[in-house]
Structure formats: structure tokens, C-alpha cells
Design an enzyme around this catalytic site. Structure first.
Site, mmCIF file in Angstrom:
data_model
loop_
_atom_site.group_PDB
_atom_site.id
_atom_site.type_symbol
_atom_site.label_atom_id
_atom_site.label_comp_id
_atom_site.label_asym_id
_atom_site.label_seq_id
_atom_site.Cartn_x
_atom_site.Cartn_y
_atom_site.Cartn_z
ATOM 1 N N HIS A 342 17.913 18.707 -45.471
ATOM 2 C CA HIS A 342 18.257 17.489 -46.212
ATOM 3 C C HIS A 342 17.414 16.305 -45.731
ATOM 4 O O HIS A 342 16.792 15.612 -46.537
ATOM 5 C CB HIS A 342 19.750 17.207 -46.031
ATOM 6 N N GLU A 343 17.390 16.100 -44.436
ATOM 7 C CA GLU A 343 16.653 14.938 -43.919
ATOM 8 C C GLU A 343 15.157 15.106 -44.156
ATOM 9 O O GLU A 343 14.465 14.149 -44.493
ATOM 10 C CB GLU A 343 16.949 14.707 -42.431
#
Ligand code: PHE
Ligand code: ZN
Length: 918
Positions: A342-343
Site C-alpha cells: 500500500h505505502e
């Protein structure tokens, strides 16, 4: 946020424990809050004022370049910011810079001369009479990171310095246009004690470093990509590092580093592997290549959320980095994989293309959650991943959408932006992105993404821009899709199917309505893609024809009216319709499927999600009947048989055991209570009904459950997908068996606990014992403590298991744990585990005497002075007070009023409490 016992607090605070050994344990990794609101605050005189989307105005001054200079000290830190300011017109007027009251202003200079024409206010500083063409602005400030318990801006976690600037933390460091549409090129110099802080990091590339005299050293970092201040990051400390590399699709070498405290260096491998997989996946699936030569991840113990995507310097809550099989569960491993991805994915969806203003948050978060969900689906079992994601949506987002904090994925107002990192923005936002894919197809979706980057790379944009890219790239008219952005509330969709044997047609009659939500009394129909299949009597999908066109075996109906009818032709025999396959729209679906139809779909549907859903629909119906009937509980044989059949499927050589574990789960108390009338929910009754179902199934299926446990007990831990799935199934069965009041089960569970060679099994057994008043429970908890007291992350699990227990009168135990050395109220993870764990207990949080509510309010009041974000996340457990029966609802309301009366209440808590009471 993605809010584990905390993940992101995706889930309602009420479901925030990290310890679940069941397949649902993976949720919550980004720490997204499950409550927030767009409703207006009461018009009290000094009440904090909301900010409105309609008031958006472009910045009058651009910041072309920013040089930051940090002198980190033990008592305070000096910050010098040198900004190249460019007025956007000849009469740009005053320049407002955000700045927190905690920031001490030392001096301001314009083009080298002292500047005094400014006015300071609680929220910032207004400069007037500025030059009309480009100039240099220098601002010197002094801050005290050591005293910063809010964990926003520059603060200390343990001995190390770190920053958190999203959403509005940069203003706690210096005066700045702290808004995402002001993008600038940052250079950062850090000077600090060399012995205490050997590692000095910021965004971008290291361009200089050296000795600074006096036992100090410095580094200088330059980030070539323009970015908003919320993506700024700085880390200074004594950290160890593991390094790897990635060669991009065009052959560029990227150095990858993960920084952690030295003693944790052996726990970073999984995060590194996850990072490499993410980088490759983003190239393969979206053609997106990393754009710098260095990518850093730093793990810190004190962090409000799950992790943060600062450009090339991601900062993570350590629970989303550190893992070994002995100390982390399978759910932790999955959360780490998903959040690292996600990051990383934010590098394009968030950083290269960012948000114009915070009302657009879902532009980056909904899209990035969709991307991490797809990544995890590709890395693991797609069907099981989808089931988990939908289960979470229902457990925490549906309640939010149905309560006082309901807000659209693009809200219209907020008081404190921190309160809008919600399951609605994240998870419903991801569902909205997924619907484009369902409507346009995978290729069409990719075309839309390509056009989005082609048009907007380097810009700060809106959800409307994303919508336009999707439509334009595909020549599609999706205007009836737009209300998904502006309307709150979960649409109710009803689909009734009927077969006409003479005409050989099958007709679906659809209707929809979007319920009222605070501030939104009238709603319009919204386009819901409804994926349908017709399953023939032989259990196979039929080929579908509608209006003379062929639709394969799954048709996507574009249902965007209040009512519509769809007819399939050439349907040779009476089918069972499989409606809303793969959960193609985030709606509450009602159908006219019979119990027999559902049992048929459980066995035959080619769509894994709907196979699961059919069983859930049966179980949900059963539980709700029990709760509502007021009669002594009885269990229909059909359900026991259906469950036995599911379980026996585990014996097949190609069984999907993770799916079976999911299919065995009975809907949770939170999900069930959403189906009950407002003002009537008695948590004790819901708990009793669900417990009856679990206990009855455990009793009747005991032999099958025990055999499944035996057949799926591995001699030795392995992380292979098949072994993980077997572990999940085995532990789900142990969870079931724990409902039996049999001493030999407790003994068996304890033995397994003691013998377990991995945390997944240990925690599952400990969880199974935690609700039992038996000697094994105490022994296991003590042994666990003795073995793991040195590891704070494992201690969080230990805290959460105890506070989430259903043993009566557990609050005294929680109070005692608050005093133990395993707890620290300043550490968000510990609060989420211990206090959040309690909030998940129907028995103790909702104790009829109100003691749970009073306890939570005490904690919120204490937390409010330390960390408004964490306090408001905790107070969210009260937001649905109106849902409960009169005694409990009055008791919760009284606590909300008590909190509201606290002098100096933070804006964070004020917003949640006042909107709840509205
Ligand atoms: N942007 C982060 C994410 O979702 C979440 C976050 C928000 C972290 C605010 C810290 C503060 O990836
Ligand atoms: Zn995110």
C-alpha cells in the site's frame, strides 16, 4: 491505517483487537478509523469551526523551492526554512501560513531583511505587504519534539526522532502553506549529535554529509520530485539496517533499506520480500516504475496509524514491519505484505499524483487500497482475499455509513482532518474504484489509469479528474455513477428473480434506495454494477443472452434507476440466480432466494464470493430469527447439515481450506446488530444468540471438528500457502471447540498452546482459552507473559486477548493491566490493544451496569490531553449509542456528555462527540 487489533483501525474501535486467530485477524492494518462525520457541529460560541469543500480557493503563492535546516537538540530543535516564493498574480494579497501554537517563532526575513509585517493567530500567521514578484522567505522556528505526545509533526519515539506530517502535521514544525496543492522541491539538512543519532534520513537522495564539529554530524537530502508538505519526513537515531536491491523494468538499480532498532534486524525479511514483490507487481500490472535510486522504510514503535508513504522514506508502525514465525501470526504476515505494498503504491497514487485538498483524500486512499487489495489477491487466494475485504467493509464501514458519522467518500466538511481517515474513505473508496473495473473491464480500467497519469503526473487533483480519465479513456458515459462520491449511506438493493418456463426467460426485477444520512435527506439512484450468473440444475453456469446479445456466464447489469427489469432469454431450465457476484457493488442486497436456493449456491456457485455469501445469508437469517423471536433457541437441522458438508469438504485433496475456514464463520455480533431496529439492540441478547449457534454447531459437529484439527496439525511450521490454509482451518475448528464446556477441550487447547512452534497457533489457542474460566487460561497467560515480556508487539497481543475476553467483570482486570509495565498510555498500539480490545466485548464494554462505558470515558478524558487522534479513535466506540436499547443508550449518551464538558477538549474528540450527540 490500515487500522490489526488495530489495523487501521479499519474496523470499528469495537473490533480492534489484534489477536484473532481466525481468518478475520488480518484486518485493520492501515489504522483507518471507523468513525467520523460530515454533519455540522453545534453552534457553540467557541466551538471549533468546520472547513468546507465549497470554500476551496487556489493558493495565491507558489513555493518553488524549500530548504529546510534542522538542528536537533535534546531540549529543543531549531528549524530554519528558506522558501522561494512566487506570487501567482500581481495582487496576490496576504499570505497565510499555517502554524501550530506549539511552534515558537524566532524570526522572519524577506529577501535577506527582517520582516515584521505579520499577525499571528491560533492557527497560523498572516504576512502582508509582500513583494509582488518572486522573493525569498526565511522563517526560523523552535520546537520541542521531546514534549510532543500527539505524535504529529516532529516527535521522539524512544530515543529516535521521527516525523508524521499527514494530514496537517507539518505546521507543528514550521509556518508553511500546509495544504496538499502547494507542491515544492525540498532540500533538507539535518545536524545532530553523532553518537546518539548516527543515522540521519530525509526524502530523496543524499547529496552531502560530514562532520559538524562539537560531536555533531550532518546530512543533506534533496528530493527532486515536487511534493506537498504532508509527504515530508525526517528520521534521526540509532538504527540498524538491512539492505537489498531491485532492478526496475528499464534496468535501473534501486537500493532498498529497512531501518529498525538493532535487536530487531532479524525480523525484517518478510517486509523486504513484500516490498520487492510490490515493486515488480506495479510494473507488471500498471507499468509503474520506481523513480529514485533509494527507497527507505523505517519502523517506529510510537505511531498513531499503520504506516505513512513519505516520498522514498516510508515510516511504519513497527507492528507492520517486524515479523518472525515465532512472534507474528499469519494475519500479521498478510497485513505486512498488504501495507508495505500500500505505502509503496502511493508513490504513484498519492505522491506523483496527489490530492488538491483533503476532501479528495479517497482519490489516493480508495485507489491505493484497491491496488493493495488486488496485489494481495494476486499473491494469495483471490476469493479468500475478497471475502475478507467484504467482511471488513460490512463489519465496520456499513455501521459508519448508517450512523451519525456517515459521510460520502468525498466529504463536504470537516473540523479535524485526522477524523476523516475512515473506513468510508478507504474501504468504500476502494469499492468505488473497483466498480470502475467491473464496469469497464480490466483493460478499460488500465486505459483509464494510463490516461490519469498522462494527464495529471506532478499535479494535485480531484476525484472528478479521476472519474473523467476513466470515462474519457473508454468513451464511456458514467454520469449516473457520480453520486457514489457525493452521497453517504449504503444503498439498499432488492433483486427478485422469476422463471417463465413457457417463454424460457428469466427475469430480474431490481429496485434501489439510498437511505437518509445526516445532512442528506434526499438521495438519487446511483449506478450499481450487478454481476449475475444463472446456475443451471446441473450446477453449471448457463450461457447468458439478453436483448439478443451474449454475455458469457456472468453479465454485469448497469442498474442506475430506482427500478428496472432485466430479462435473459433462451433459458432452457429453471436456474438459481447468483446475484452480485464478487460483491460487485457495496450495497445491502435483498433477494427472493429460498433456503434451498442458498444451499444449492453454497455447493455449486462458480463465484467463490457468492458461495461464501450464500452460507452467510443462511447463518445471518438464523441468528436474526433467534434474536428477534423471543422463544427458546432451536437449531434447524438444515443448517447443521450444511455446515457439516462444508467442513467435510476439507477432506478433498484439492480443498481450499482457507475458504472453508471462512465459510464456517458465523457473522459477528456487530454485523448482526446492524440488521436490528434502531434503539432496540441488546448486546447481551445478540451475544447469547450467536453463542448458542456456535455452541450448538460445536456440539453437533464435535467429531468432525476434532478430526479436522487432527488432520490439519502440521508437525512443523511452514509458511507455504497450503500449510497456512491448513493452519487457518485448524484454528477455526479450535475456536469452535472452545465453545464446549468440556475440561478435556481446555486441556487439549492448553497442550497445543504449549507445544506450538509459531505465533499463529499460540495466539489461536490462547484466544480460545481466554473466554474460559479455567486453570489453563491463567497458566497459559502467565507462561506467555514470561516468554514474551521483552517484546512489546507480542505484549500487545497479550493485552488485547485479555481485555477482549468475555469473562464477566473483566473491567477490573483491564484496570489492573493499565497499571502493569506491559502498558503505556502514550503508546497508541498499547491503547488500541488494551482499550480497543475491551470495546469489542459485548459482555464487558456493554455491561448492563454501564461500568464499561464509564471506564472508556475515563480513559478518553485522560488520553485527550496526550493525543487527540488516539482519544478520538477510542471515543468512536460511543458513536452508535442510539442503536442500543434505552438503558444502554442513555448510559452511553451520559458519558458522551461528560466528555464534551471536559475543559480544553481537543478538536479531534470534540468533532466526534458533538456530531454523535447531534
Ligand atoms: N496515508 C497513510 C496511509 O494510508 C495513513 C496515514 C494518515 C498515516 C495520516 C499517518 C497519518 O497509507
Ligand atoms: Zn494510504
Amino acid at each position: 491505517m490500515r487500522a490489526t487489533g488495530l489495523r487501521a483501525m479499519h474496523r470499528a474501535v469495537a473490533s480492534m483487537t489484534l489477536h484473532s486467530g481466525t481468518p478475520s485477524g488480518a484486518r485493520g492494518q492501515r489504522c483507518v478509523r471507523s468513525a467520523a462525520s460530515a454533519a455540522a457541529a453545534p453552534a457553540t460560541e467557541n466551538a471549533p469551526k468546520p472547513i468546507y469543500l465549497k470554500d476551496y480557493a487556489k493558493p495565491q503563492y507558489a513555493f518553488a523551492k524549500v530548504d529546510l535546516d534542522f538542528a536537533l537538540g535534546e531540549a529543543s530543535t531549531a528549524v530554519k526554512s528558506t522558501i522561494r516564493v512566487e506570487p501567482q498574480s500581481a495582487n496576490a494579497g496576504d499570505l497565510f501560513l499555517h502554524g501550530d501554537e506549539s511552534v515558537e517563532l524566532v524570526q522572519i526575513m524577506v529577501d535577506g531583511g527582517a520582516f515584521t509585517s505579520y499577525k499571528r493567530s491560533p492557527k497560523g500567521i498572516t504576512l502582508s505587504g509582500l513583494p509582488q514578484s518572486a522573493f525569498e522567505l526565511v522563517i526560523e522556528t523552535r520546537i520541542k519534539p521531546q514534549e510532543n505526545t500527539a505524535l504529529e509533526g516532529l516527535y521522539k519515539s524512544g530515543k529516535n526522532f521521527c516525523t508524521q506530517c499527514e494530514a496537517e502535521g507539518f505546521r507543528r514544525i514550521t509556518f508553511y502553506q500546509d495544504r496538499p496543492d502547494v507542491m515544492s522541491i525540498f532540500t533538507t539538512k539535518i545536524t545532530a549529535d553523532k553518537a546518539k543519532y548516527p543515522v540521519l534520513l530525509s526524502n530523496g537522495n543524499l547529496i552531502d554529509s560530514g562532520d559538524a564539529g562539537d560531536g555533531k554530524h550532518f546530512t543533506v537530502w534533496e528530493d527532486p520530485w515536487a511534493k506537498p508538505a504532508y509527504l515530508f519526513a525526517l528520521v534521526a537515531g540509532e538504527l540498524g539496517m538491512i539492505e537489498d536491491k531491485f532492478t526496475t523494468m528499464t534496468g535501473k538499480n534501486v537500493t532498498l533499506r529497512i531501518f529498525v532498532e538493532e535487536h530487531n534486524l532479524d525480523k525484517c525479511e518478510h517486509a523486504m520480500t513484500s516490498l520487492i514483490k510490490s515493486m515488480k507487481w506495479d510494473e507488471d500490472v500498471f507499468g509503474l516504475e520506481y523513480d529514485l535510486e533509494l527507497f527507505n522504510i523505517v519502523a517506529v514503535d510510537d505511531f498513531n496509524m499503520g504506516a505513512m508513504e513519505n516520498k522514498s522514506l516510508n515510516i511504519f508502525n513497527s507492528r507492520l514491519v517486524l515479523a518472525t514465525p515465532e512472534s507474528a501470526t499469519d494475519a500479521d504476515y498478510a497485513a505486512i505484505e498488504g501495507v508495505v505494498a500500500h505505502e509503496y503504491f502511493h508513490n504513484y497514487t498519492g505522491n506523483r499524483v496527489t490530492c488538491r485538498d483533503w476532501f479528495q483524500l479517497s482519490l489516493k486512499e480508495g485507489l491505493t487500497v484497491y491496488r493493495d487489495q488486488e496485489f494481495s489477491a494476486d499473491m494469495n487466494s483471490r476469493g479468500v482475499k475478497r471475502i475478507g475485504d467484504v467482511a471488513r467493509l460490512r463489519m465496520s464501514q456499513f455501521p459508519q455509513d448508517n450512523g451519525p458519522m456517515a459521510h460520502p467518500i468525498r466529504p463536504e466538511s470537516y473540523i479535524k482532518m485526522d477524523n476523516f481517515y475512515t473506513v468510508t474513505i478507504y474501504e468504500k473508496g476502494a469499492e468505488v474504484v473497483r466498480m470502475y473495473e467491473t464496469l469497464l473491464g480490466k483493460d478499460g480500467f488500465r486505459k483509464g489509469m494510463d490516461l490519469y497519469f498522462e494527464r495529471h503526473d506532478g499535479q494535485a487533483v480531484t476525484t472528478e479528474d479521476f472519474f473523467n480519465a476513466m470515462c474519457d479513456a473508454n468513451g464511456a458515459d458514467l454520469s449516473s455513477f457520480k453520486p457514489w462520491y457525493s452521497q453517504a449511506g449504503t444503498p439498499n438493493v432488492t433483486v427478485d428473480g422469476s422463471y417463465d418456463a413457457a417463454a424460457k426467460t428469466f427475469t430480474l426485477k431490481c429496485s434501489q434506495n439510498v437511505p437518509k444520512t445526516p445532512g442528506q435527506d434526499t438521495k438519487i439512484p446511483v449506478m450499481c454494477p450487478i454481476a449475475v450468473g444463472l446456475v443451471g440444475p446441473d450446477g453449471k453456469d448457463m450461457e447468458l443472452t439478453m436483448d439478443g446479445a451474449s454475455h458469457g456466464t456472468t453479465a454485469v447489469l448497469r442498474f442506475d434507476q430506482a427500478e428496472a427489469t432485466y430479462t435473459f432469454t433462451g433459458v432452457a431450465a429453471k436456474p438459481v440466480p447468483s446475484i452480485l457476484r464478487n460483491f460487485s457493488a457495496p450495497v445491502k442486497l435483498t433477494t427472493n432466494l429460498t433456503e434451498d436456493d442458498l444451499v444449492f449456491l453454497m455447493a455449486n456457485d462458480s463465484d467463490a464470493f457468492n458461495r461464501w455469501e450464500a452460507g452467510q445469508t443462511l447463518l445471518r437469517g438464523l441468528c436474526l430469527n433467534l434474536i428477534k423471536s423471543g422463544e427458546p433457541f432451536t437449531m434447524p437441522a438444515s443448517i447443521t447439515d450444511a455446515m457439516r458438508k462444508i467442513l467435510s469438504g476439507a477432506k478433498a485433496p484439492d480443498a481450499d481450506k482457507a475458504f472453508i475456514a471462512r465459510a464456517m464463520m458465523v457473522p459477528g455480533e456487530g454485523e448482526l446488530s446492524e440488521f436490528l431496529e434502531q434503539g432496540t439492540v441488546d448486546p447481551a441478547a445478540v451475544y447469547a444468540a450467536r453463542k448458542f449457534v456456535m455452541t450448538t454447531l460445536a456440539t453437533e459437529l464435535r467429531a468432525d471438528l476434532e478430526a479436522t484439527v487432527a488432520a490439519n496439525s502440521a508437525a512443523k511450521y511452514s509458511n507455504e500457502p497450503a500449510d497456512r490454509a491448513a493452519r487457518t482451518l485448524k484454528n477455526a475448528c479450535i475456536g469452535y471447540l472452545s465453545y464446549l464446556d468440556a475440561p478435556e477441550i481446555a486441556a487439549m487447547t492448553y497442550e497445543r498452546f504449549a507445544a506450538a512452534d509459531n505465533m499463529t497457533d499460540k495466539i489461536s489457542c490462547l484466544s480460545a482459552l481466554s473466554g474460559k474460566d479455567c486453570p489453563e487460561r491463567v497458566t497459559a497467560l502467565d507462561e506467555f507473559y514470561a516468554a514474551w515480556k521483552h517484546d512489546p508487539l507480542v505484549m500487545n497481543k497479550w493485552l488485547g486477548i485479555q481485555s477482549g475476553s468475555s469473562l464477566p467483570n473483566n473491567i477490573a482486570n483491564v484496570k489492573a493491566l493499565m497499571k502493569s509495565s506491559a502498558f503505556d498510555i502514550k503508546n497508541p498500539n498499547k491503547v488500541y490493544s488494551l482499550i480497543g480490545g475491551l470495546c469489542g466485548s459485548s459482555v464487558n464494554f456493554h455491561a448492563a451496569d454501564g461500568s464499561g462505558y464509564e471506564f472508556l470515558a475515563d480513559v478518553v478524558i485522560q488520553l485527550d490531553d496526550l493525543n487527540g487522534q488516539v482519544a478520538s479513535r477510542m471515543v468512536s466506540a460511543f458513536t452508535r449509542w442510539k442503536k442500543y436499547e434505552p438503558t444502554r443508550s442513555a448510559a452511553m449518551k451520559a458519558q458522551l456528555e461528560r466528555i464534551l464538558a471536559k475543559p480544553g477538549l481537543s478538536e479531534n474528540v470534540f468533532e466526534i462527540v458533538s456530531k454523535s450527540l447531534d
